[in-house]
Design a protein around this motif. Structure first.
Motif, short mmCIF file in Angstrom:
data_model
loop_
_atom_site.label_atom_id
_atom_site.label_comp_id
_atom_site.label_asym_id
_atom_site.label_seq_id
_atom_site.Cartn_x
_atom_site.Cartn_y
_atom_site.Cartn_z
N VAL C 299 0.82 -1.20 0.00
CA VAL C 299 0.00 0.00 0.00
C VAL C 299 0.86 1.26 0.00
O VAL C 299 0.54 2.27 -0.63
CB VAL C 299 -0.98 -0.04 1.19
CG1 VAL C 299 -0.28 0.14 2.50
CG2 VAL C 299 -2.06 1.00 1.03
N TYR C 300 2.01 1.20 0.64
CA TYR C 300 2.89 2.36 0.77
C TYR C 300 3.46 2.77 -0.58
O TYR C 300 3.40 3.94 -0.98
CB TYR C 300 3.99 1.99 1.76
CG TYR C 300 5.16 2.93 1.84
CD1 TYR C 300 5.08 4.09 2.58
CD2 TYR C 300 6.36 2.62 1.21
CE1 TYR C 300 6.16 4.94 2.67
CE2 TYR C 300 7.43 3.46 1.30
CZ TYR C 300 7.34 4.62 2.03
OH TYR C 300 8.41 5.46 2.13
N SER C 303 0.91 4.15 -2.97
CA SER C 303 0.58 5.56 -2.74
C SER C 303 1.61 6.46 -3.42
O SER C 303 1.26 7.52 -3.93
CB SER C 303 0.54 5.83 -1.25
OG SER C 303 1.84 5.86 -0.73
N LEU C 306 0.94 6.88 -7.14
CA LEU C 306 -0.20 7.71 -7.54
C LEU C 306 0.21 9.03 -8.15
O LEU C 306 -0.50 9.58 -8.97
CB LEU C 306 -1.09 7.98 -6.32
CG LEU C 306 -1.84 6.80 -5.73
CD1 LEU C 306 -2.60 7.23 -4.49
CD2 LEU C 306 -2.80 6.24 -6.74
N SER C 321 5.00 -2.52 -5.20
CA SER C 321 3.71 -2.80 -4.59
C SER C 321 3.27 -4.24 -4.87
O SER C 321 2.82 -4.96 -3.97
CB SER C 321 2.72 -1.78 -5.14
OG SER C 321 1.42 -2.18 -4.92
N GLY C 427 -4.67 -1.26 -1.43
CA GLY C 427 -3.60 -1.28 -2.43
C GLY C 427 -4.16 -1.55 -3.81
O GLY C 427 -3.73 -0.95 -4.80
N MET C 430 -5.64 1.54 -5.26
CA MET C 430 -4.61 2.46 -5.73
C MET C 430 -3.99 1.96 -7.03
O MET C 430 -3.69 2.74 -7.93
CB MET C 430 -3.53 2.60 -4.67
CG MET C 430 -3.97 3.33 -3.43
SD MET C 430 -2.52 3.64 -2.47
CE MET C 430 -3.20 4.05 -0.91
N TYR C 434 -3.71 4.29 -10.25
CA TYR C 434 -2.50 4.84 -10.90
C TYR C 434 -2.26 4.26 -12.28
O TYR C 434 -1.72 4.91 -13.15
CB TYR C 434 -1.26 4.75 -9.99
CG TYR C 434 -0.72 3.39 -9.63
CD1 TYR C 434 -0.21 2.53 -10.59
CD2 TYR C 434 -0.68 2.98 -8.29
CE1 TYR C 434 0.29 1.30 -10.23
CE2 TYR C 434 -0.17 1.75 -7.94
CZ TYR C 434 0.31 0.90 -8.91
OH TYR C 434 0.82 -0.31 -8.57
N TYR C 556 0.78 16.40 -1.07
CA TYR C 556 1.21 16.06 -2.42
C TYR C 556 2.73 16.05 -2.52
O TYR C 556 3.34 15.12 -3.04
CB TYR C 556 0.62 17.06 -3.41
CG TYR C 556 1.05 16.82 -4.81
CD1 TYR C 556 0.49 15.80 -5.57
CD2 TYR C 556 2.04 17.61 -5.41
CE1 TYR C 556 0.88 15.59 -6.87
CE2 TYR C 556 2.45 17.40 -6.70
CZ TYR C 556 1.86 16.39 -7.43
OH TYR C 556 2.27 16.17 -8.71
N VAL C 559 4.26 13.02 -0.72
CA VAL C 559 4.19 11.76 -1.47
C VAL C 559 5.05 11.84 -2.72
O VAL C 559 5.76 10.91 -3.07
CB VAL C 559 2.73 11.43 -1.83
CG1 VAL C 559 2.67 10.12 -2.57
CG2 VAL C 559 1.88 11.38 -0.58
N TYR C 563 8.00 10.51 0.33
CA TYR C 563 8.02 10.61 1.78
C TYR C 563 9.40 10.99 2.31
O TYR C 563 9.73 10.78 3.46
CB TYR C 563 7.58 9.30 2.44
CG TYR C 563 6.19 8.87 2.07
CD1 TYR C 563 5.08 9.42 2.69
CD2 TYR C 563 5.99 7.90 1.11
CE1 TYR C 563 3.81 9.02 2.33
CE2 TYR C 563 4.72 7.50 0.74
CZ TYR C 563 3.63 8.09 1.36
OH TYR C 563 2.38 7.70 1.02
#
Lengths: 100, 170, 639
Positions: C299-300, C303, C306, C321, C427, C430, C434, C556, C559, C563
């Motif tokens: 999931v990380y 993200s 995206l 992912s 996930g 997402m 994406y 925004y 991400v 991060y």
């Protein structure tokens, strides 16, 4: 009969004289002769052993020593000639190129 | 004292004396002559040990060939005499003399320990094994490989001697 | 036939040697390229024939060990170059060589005119050779050889265009980053191997697993072994916390991204866990860690996918992912589901990358999706295949991704927990979003590429796309869930490999077809929601997207900049290490102590010898005297 030890002592005496000659003489040719003397003293010991033990190995060895001695003398004397040609001496105190 | 012992002592005296004279003569030609005397006396000693073949070879190769080579070279180079022995007796030679005496003492000690009381007379077959017939047979059977290799050594020695001794081409 | 498994390895090695040594002499690209490709094709053929042979045997006999020669034999350690032929390894070999073959052919077109053409094919062949070592090895050390070998090839190929700039650095920096991050993981892997050797006394799969079979579940040493091996897997398969190298690995040529950094090498960690399933089944704690790490990574990194603007960057995060999903499957004990996803993923992700390559090829290596758009009509084949692959990865039935992803989610729910399933579904949402953002921005929005003239790639590139598209679409049918009332061929095939591990994992939940159908419907509808949302936002209402990015600019940016993990790693790991290396180890330890010792000993030697050299006075008689003194001493010692 003569015991083997007599021959061996004679051989030892000759050998020692040869070593002494190598160490104190300056003339390269004479040093060479001293080496021949040493070889001969060893030959004497070998022949002595051969005949007292009763096998032929010692005499064979003497034969081969002689061959090698002949080869050695021919090459060694050639070297002496080559050195003499370059340095005009065979005095080994003056042939001391191999130093620091 | 038996006749054999007498002969041995005479020969021993001759060889030792000639050896000492050889290393003390200033003139290399004289040294060479005394060395020949030494070789001849050794040759007779070989005979007393019933090694006939070696005795003959000794005369032929050493006294005959090798010493002639020596004398040739000495003549060729036309060397002067060395200085007298007393003049050149420096500390280094004194040390050498002492060391040689020590080596002599040591080997004599070792010899005395190991052979005293043994090998009092020659082996029974000593006459047999000294004969040229016997040695020849051994040389061409058991020792054929080393014997052939000696020919190689001699060839190499001859070539080496020629290469070393010849003058450089201009 | 299985005895000739060595041929499968020999062909790519041959290709590597010939292309590597003589490639620069062979001026014709066609010869180099086709030769390199055909060696891999031949290797695929060998694997396929062995597969046919295995099919003909009863399932419990499908296991052979083919020993070629001894590698290391010292003390208790006995390692051979021997290969294990069983359903899992043959499957992996077929995936590697099959996808590898198509990508090789594609590369002939893609790398056309590159001055490193032969070098490229040599590296690719070496990679295939090493990867086959990894998946076919019958002991951990040989596997580690392959493991390191593919890492080397990855490094070489990421930095293939070593003189090109890449983001703030050069491609060779990206290669180095990949290599070093991998090295951290490999260190864990190696320690795990040491521990394993100490504990089991062997590194052979057979010996280790048969001993492990008799151990109690929850064995502490096995926990550490599996955890350390998993650290190795996080490095190679780009999981939290060692995933940072994979996005930068996109610096390499696109076929490399497709082959190494999507389809094959990065799945090595998954394969390793599947292979060691017996050990992992003994360590429930590690399994939980694996599952959590996998779910979080899934999931990380989705993200991060995206908001990325590089076409390959999006795909890279997508790969991380999807790998997370595979680890999730491994962690909950759904080993064959994980391998199934690995297989289907190899097809559609390779296809996505190759499609991206075709797009970049058409637009002079443009990577920014904001400068694309409108390629739908110009690149019809690429568009269609890319679209199929996107549907597959989003998990739309009946494409392959649906079956494999759903099996993982079902496994996460039934053998793990509801929360793992929920993370997985988020996930999946997402992922769908994406991917279709990508499709929309690259192909369907109005063109933004300026004065370029995009054109469809040559046949040599499109044919692999079509073949991969076909497999992306249909390969799911080999693993239809049992709930549909048919036999799951894929599970059945891998059953002998995992039966020991499955016997140790006991789940009390009864298999409920209703629950499975319900979850399936939920996840599919969520995926469709993601697709529709993406299409709505990016095709009709771009203004919403712009407003969102402006209103939430803080989030925004966070991400978009991944991060700031790279920056954090830089601050807490890289900076201290460089500081310590430079100031402490270099300036002080190396210069003062090491160099001091070396120079000091040299100085000492020269001082002593300056005194001792006077012994060498050149007077030979003096040497002779010393010589005689030596004799004197020796004789004295003898008597």
């Amino acid at each position: 009969m003569i015991p083997l030890s007599w021959y061996l002592f004679l051989s030892l005496i000759l050998f020692t004289i040869g070593v002494l000659g190598v160490l104190i003489r300056r003339n390269a040719i004479v040093i060479f002769m001293c080496i021949e003397l040493m070889l001969n003293s060893v030959n004497l010991a070998l022949v002595g052993f051969s005949s007292y033990i009763g096998n032929e190995i010692g005499q064979m060895l003497v034969f081969f020593v002689m061959v090698v001695a002949a080869a050695e003398v021919s090459v060694g004397l050639a070297i002496v000639i080559a050195i003499f040609r370059n340095r005009l001496t065979v005095n080994i105190d003056e042939i001391n190129l191999l130093k620091w | 004292m038996t006749a054999q012992a007498l002969v041995f002592f005479i020969l021993a005296f001759v060889s030792i004396a000639s050896a000492i004279l050889m290393i003390t003569r200033a003139n290399p030609v004289k040294s060479a002559i005394f060395l020949i005397v030494n070789f001849l006396s050794l040759s007779i000693l070989y005979l007393t040990l019933s090694a006939q073949f070696i005795a003959i070879i000794q005369v032929l190769v050493y006294a005959g060939a090798i010493m002639v080579l020596f004398v040739f070279v000495i003549m060729l180079l036309n060397l002067q005499d060395e200085k007298r022995l007393s003049d050149r007796f420096d500390v280094r030679r004194l040390i050498a003399f002492v060391i040689v005496l020590l080596v002599f003492a040591e080997i004599a000690f070792g010899l005395g320990k190991s052979v005293s009381g043994r090998f009092l007379k020659p082996a029974e077959n000593s006459v047999e094994i000294g004969k040229i017939e016997f040695i020849g047979e051994k040389l061409f059977t058991n020792y054929i490989l080393p014997f052939e290799i000696t020919s190689l050594i001699l060839i190499v020695a001859i070539v080496g001697a020629i290469v070393l001794a010849k003058r450089k081409f201009e | 036939m299985h005895r000739y498994i060595g041929l499968a390895l020999l062909f790519p090695l041959l290709g590597f040697i010939i292309n590597g040594l003589f490639g620069w002499r062979i001026k014709k690209e066609k010869i180099i390229g086709w030769f390199g490709s055909l060696t891999v094709g031949a290797s695929f053929l060998v694997s396929f024939l062995i597969y046919i042979e295995l099919i003909g045997l009863p399932s419990y006999e499908r296991k052979f060990i083919v020993e070629y020669f001894n590698w290391i034999k010292t003390g208790g350690l006995d390692v051979s170059f021997s290969y294990l032929v069983d359903p899992l390894s043959v499957l992996m070999a077929m995936v590697v060589t099959g996808v590898g073959f198509l990508i090789h052919i594609y590369s002939i077109g893609y790398m056309h005119g590159d001055r490193g053409f032969a070098r490229f094919f040599a590296y690719l062949n070496l990679f295939i050779f090493m990867m086959l070592n990894l998946v076919l090895a019958d002991n951990y050390l040989l596997m580690f050889l392959g493991w390191e070998g593919v890492g080397l090839c990855s490094y070489l190929l990421i930095g293939f265009w070593y003189d090109r700039p890449f983001e703030k650095m050069t491609t060779s920096d990206a290669g180095r980053k990949a290599f070093i991050v991998n090295r951290i993981g490999d260190f864990g892997f190696l320690i795990g191997l040491f521990l394993m050797y100490k504990y089991f006394g062997s590194l052979n799969f057979n010996t280790v697993f048969s001993i492990a079979n008799k151990l109690q579940v929850g064995d502490t040493t096995v926990f550490w072994i599996t955890l350390l091996l998993f650290i190795g897997a996080t490095g190679k398969s780009a999981q939290i916390p060692l995933y940072v190298w994979l996005p930068d690995a996109m610096a390499g040529p696109t076929p490399v991204s497709a082959l190494i950094h999507a389809a094959t090498m990065v799945t090595a960690g998954v394969y390793m866990i599947a292979r060691s399933s017996v050990l992992y089944a003994l360590a429930p704690t590690t399994m939980t860690i694996v599952a959590i790490i996998g779910a979080l990574t899934a999931v990380y990194s989705a993200s991060m996918g995206l908001v990325q603007n590089g076409i390959k960057k999006v795909l890279a995060y997508s790969t991380i992912s999807q790998l997370g999903y595979m680890f999730l499957a491994m962690g909950v004990g759904a080993f064959s589901a994980g391998i199934f996803h690995l297989t289907t993923h190899a097809f559609f992700k390779a296809l996505l990358f190759l499609g991206a390559g075709a797009v970049m090829h058409a637009l002079d290596n443009e990577e920014d999706i904001q400068k694309m758009g409108g390629l739908k009509d110009k690149l019809p084949i690429t568009y269609k295949t890319f679209f199929i692959a996107s549907l597959a990865i989003a998990g739309i039935p009946p494409l392959s991704g649906f079956f494999s992803k759903d099996e993982i989610l079902w496994g996460a729910y039934s053998q793990g927990s509801f929360w793992l399933w929920l993370i997985g579904v988020i996930g999946a949402f997402m992922t769908a979003f994406y991917m279709f953002r990508l499709v929309a921005l690259v192909f369907e929005t109005p063109p933004r590429y300026g004065a370029k003239h995009p054109h469809e790639a040559p046949k040599v590139m499109t044919v692999p796309l079509v073949i991969l598209g076909f497999f992306s679409a249909v390969s799911g049918f080999i693993g239809i869930p049992e709930s549909f009332g048919v036999k799951n061929l894929f599970h059945h095939w891998l059953e002998p490999v995992f039966e020991d591990a499955s016997a140790k994992l006991t789940f009390e939940t009864a298999h409920s077809s209703f629950a499975e159908f319900l979850l399936m419907i939920i996840s599919v509808s969520i995926a469709i929601a993601g697709i529709l949302l993406a299409r709505y936002l990016y095709l009709k209402r771009m203004d919403i997207v712009r407003n969102l990015t402006q209103n939430l600019s803080g989030l925004y940016k966070l991400v978009y900049n991944k991060y700031y993990v790279d920056e954090i790693y830089d601050a807490i790991v890289v900076k201290p290490v460089t500081w310590g290396s430079e100031k402490l180890l270099w300036k002080f330890f190396d210069v003062k102590i090491v160099d001091g010792a070396v120079n000091g000993s040299a100085k000492l030697t020269s001082i002593v010898s300056s005194v001792l050299r006077f012994i060498q006075n050149g007077i030979v008689q003096f040497y002779a005297v010393v010589f005689v003194i030596g004799i004197l001493i020796i004789l004295w010692l003898i008597f």
